[in-house]
Design a protein around this motif. Structure first.
Motif: not given
Length: 458
Positions: A25-35, A37-38, A137-147, A151-156
């Motif tokens: 459930l943790g693995y499946a939940g992490t994948l779902i949340i990742h998709e 949020v992304k 053209k917009i240049m952006y970073t995904t660092e905040g998304l990764v963090i 965080t969500m993975k650790r809490r989960f």
């Protein structure tokens, strides 16, 4: 090596099952949340790009670079946006603002479309029927998304671990409640095997364990009853064997002891003629001869099988005569005999000779129980259900509880001059009449003997 018990096995199975379920459930939940949020993050950046393209339309048309620069700077204040560039029709840069950043950047572009008589909401359509006049053209970073995702993975993981541990604890107490009655039953069986035959298992609260404990207790009760029946049968066999040996021995006593004893008594009667009357030695010899003769007679009477010759007998009248006979013997001793016998006649089938001798032995035993103290013997008769009952009680010291189950055994006596055959003979006679005899101590003091004979009207 000791094999694990059912409690450990259940707990291990629960840990594996709950652990596997939690990880899955943790693995499946992490994948779902990742998709999720992304996708929302990318939709947000795409929206910002379309919004900038909509507002930059006028600035591109009039070539107002300051206006385009302000728009770029305003967008740069958004979180995760690192740089903004606006290009004209020929891809010439009209405005560009970039924040210092050393990480990996992602880029998204959106065309600036010239609208023709359209309301403003049409600008958010991807392919409106208009011409392209530039792009942003917009240049952006995904660092905040990764963090955020980390965080969500650790809490989960923490929440899943806590939930799993809590589930294991709950299952531990549940399995313990299931296994505890079985463990207690095992301990009870070990104690019973060690010799505590009166111990019984607690039924518990679970239906299954209650049924198991009840079956276990029923088995113990059956074994106890079988053991008592076997002991009773063994005692009966021993008693019959003893009586048979006594029968054989009585013949030898009759010839080898009683006959010489009669000769000794006759010889003593002859010798007394030449000895002065009142000689103490003569009295001692005569007293011992009488005692030996009484002992032999009791022995022969007990050893002879009690085969009653049944005939109609007035049992009430028989008991009265028996009491009167013993009243004549109370003149010189501190004993009083009281009777409570119905006046009406009751005729039953019995052997009066054997029955009088048996009842007489009990009355005699009661008279001797008080010693030199005052003693009241109460004799009464009554009916109870299908039995005629004769009850004989005294005011003596009673029967020692240690001996109350032995007093009807042959040769058992607590008196120095007793033979131990009187009560045994009474027991044998009453049993031959199909009845029973019991002895117990009275709450007021003394012993109470009850003779129960089935009603068998003549």
């Amino acid at each position: 090596m000791k094999r694990p018990g059912i409690h450990i096995r259940l707990l291990a199975a629960a840990i594996l099952l709950i652990g596997a379920t939690t990880l899955s459930l943790g693995y499946a939940g992490t994948l779902i949340i990742h998709e999720f949020v992304k996708t929302r993050f990318e939709e947000r950046i795409s929206f910002l790009a379309r919004y900038l393209a909509l507002n930059a339309e006028l600035g591109i048309l009039i070539d107002e670079k300051e206006m385009l620069k302000r728009l770029s700077q305003n967008l740069l204040s958004e979180k995760d946006v690192i740089g903004v560039s606006i290009f004209g029709t020929a891809d010439e840069p009209l405005a560009e603002v970039i924040k210092p950043f050393s990480g990996v950047l992602s880029v998204i572009e959106s065309p600036v479309i010239l609208k023709e008589s359209q309301d403003e909401s049409r600008a958010f359509q991807w392919n409106p029927p208009s011409s392209v006049i530039g792009k942003v053209k917009i240049m952006y970073t995904t660092e905040g998304l990764v963090i955020l995702l980390d965080t969500m993975k650790r809490r989960f993981v923490w929440l899943s671990g806590i939930a799993g541990l809590f589930s294991v604890l709950i299952f531990y107490f549940i399995s313990r409640s299931l296994v505890a009655p079985i463990t207690e039953l095992v301990q009870t069986s070990r104690k019973v095997a060690a010799g505590n035959l009166q111990l019984r298992a607690d039924l518990g609260v679970l239906p299954e364990t209650r049924e198991l404990a009840a079956a276990f207790n029923a088995m113990l009760d059956s074994l106890e009853n079988s053991r008592k029946a076997l002991e009773k049968a063994n005692l009966a066999v021993i008693r019959q064997t003893t009586l048979a040996e006594l029968g054989k021995f009585s013949l030898m006593i009759a010839h080898e002891v009683k006959n010489p004893l009669g000769i000794i008594k006759s010889s003593m009667d002859i010798l007394k003629k030449d000895i002065p009357e009142g000689d103490m030695m003569v009295e001692f010899i005569e007293d011992e001869i009488r005692r030996l003769n009484r002992l032999i007679e009791d022995f022969l009477l007990f050893a002879r099988p009690a085969n009653p010759a049944f005939r109609p007998v007035n049992l009430h009248e028989m008991l009265k005569h028996c009491a009167e006979r013993f009243e004549l013997q109370t003149a010189d001793i501190p004993v009083t005999i009281e009777t409570d016998i119905p006046e009406d006649n009751y005729e039953g089938l019995a052997d009066p000779d054997l029955l009088v001798r048996a009842i007489g032995n009990i009355i005699k035993n009661a008279m001797e129980s008080g010693g030199e103290d005052e003693n009241v013997i109460r004799i009464r008769a009554f009916f109870e259900k299908d039995f005629w009952i004769a009850e004989i009680s005294d005011q003596g010291p009673g029967i020692d509880p240690e001996y109350i189950d032995k007093i009807f055994e042959p040769f058992f006596t607590t008196r120095s001059k007793g033979t131990g055959l009187g009560l045994a003979f009474a027991f044998q006679v009453i049993k031959a009449h199909g009845g029973m005899i019991t002895a117990q101590n009275s709450p007021e003091g003394g012993a109470v003997f009850q003779i129960k004979i089935p009603k068998n009207d003549a």
